[in-house]
Write an enzyme that holds these catalytic residues in place. Structure first.
Site, PDB file in Angstrom:
ATOM      1  N   THR A  83     -31.170  48.620  24.549  1.00 47.44           N
ATOM      2  CA  THR A  83     -29.879  49.194  24.924  1.00 47.44           C
ATOM      3  C   THR A  83     -28.795  48.306  24.342  1.00 47.44           C
ATOM      4  OG1 THR A  83     -28.342  49.434  26.786  1.00 47.44           O
ATOM      5  CG2 THR A  83     -30.227  48.007  27.126  1.00 47.44           C
ATOM      6  N   CYS A 197     -24.728  52.858  20.682  1.00 50.35           N
ATOM      7  CA  CYS A 197     -25.474  53.218  21.888  1.00 50.35           C
ATOM      8  C   CYS A 197     -26.779  53.801  21.387  1.00 50.35           C
ATOM      9  CB  CYS A 197     -24.700  54.226  22.731  1.00 50.35           C
ATOM     10  SG  CYS A 197     -25.644  54.858  24.132  1.00 50.35           S
TER      11      CYS A 197
END
Length: 231
Positions: A83, A197
């Site tokens: 992430t 992202c």
């Protein structure tokens, strides 16, 4: 081959890409029946998202550090946090586990520098676009000029990530919004765009803009393979 410790589940949609790309990459490098040595701890994203929304980053950090310690016990040689946003707490994970953590912004910054680009647009969650833990690292370590979208567009990007992409929903209208926002960044001088992202790659790719796309999921996975196969 080193054993990769993946801290995933944020969301599992993008963690799936990591697992696939790591195994495909090792197979390409070594051939035959080779695959990556991986131990994976997948968290409950709802818990992490609640900590994010409440500003309880210390609790989120402890949750991920605990996951890292379990990966260490399982034999991981280094950690990969699947992430971008939660790299905000990467220093605590690394210090608590005592394992090296392969930072996604460093892998991305290296790739951008190699391309010769100086001005880069950044898409990601509101946390990634607005807080210094990510973009300031790119500025300080790689001397990049980092552009982010307007406040209104940052909200659009953030909401699509959490309300659609993290749930596996791919909408044509959302893709068009991302394309519009990327175009606005290019018009402001961005020579490339960071998909900052790990879910954004599910929605847009290189065909959706006129400048170079830097897919952090793919870049992070490729760098992980390089480290895993290094002496």
């Amino acid at each position: 081959m080193k054993t990769i410790g993946l801290i995933g589940g944020m969301s599992w949609e993008s963690t799936l890409l990591y697992y696939q790309q790591l195994n495909e990459g090792v197979k390409q490098q070594l051939g035959g029946l080779h695959s990556a040595k991986i131990v994976l701890y997948s968290v409950d994203f709802a818990e992490i998202e609640q900590y994010q929304s409440n500003g309880q980053w210390d609790l989120a950090a402890q949750c991920l550090a605990d996951a890292g310690e379990r990966l260490k016990l399982a034999g991981a040689d280094f950690l990969v946090l699947c992430t971008n946003t939660m790299h905000k707490v990467a220093p605590l994970i690394e210090s608590q586990t005592g394992l090296p953590l392969l930072h996604i912004a460093d892998a991305t910054g290296e790739r951008i520098t190699q391309s010769g680009i100086k001005t880069i647009g950044l898409l990601g969650t509101a946390f990634t676009m607005e807080q210094p833990f990510y973009k300031q690292r790119l500025i300080d370590k790689f001397n990049l000029d980092v552009l982010v979208p307007s406040a209104q567009d940052r909200k659009i990007i953030h909401d699509i990530i959490y309300n659609e992409l993290c749930l596996g929903k791919i909408n044509k209208e959302s893709k068009q919004e991302y394309q519009r926002i990327m175009t606005s960044l290019v018009e402001r001088g961005a020579e490339g765009i960071i998909l900052g992202c790990t879910e954004i790659t599910l929605l847009v790719n290189q065909h959706d803009t006129t400048v170079n796309i830097f897919d952090t999921t793919a870049i992070h996975a490729q760098k992980t393979i390089e480290v895993a196969l290094s002496a």
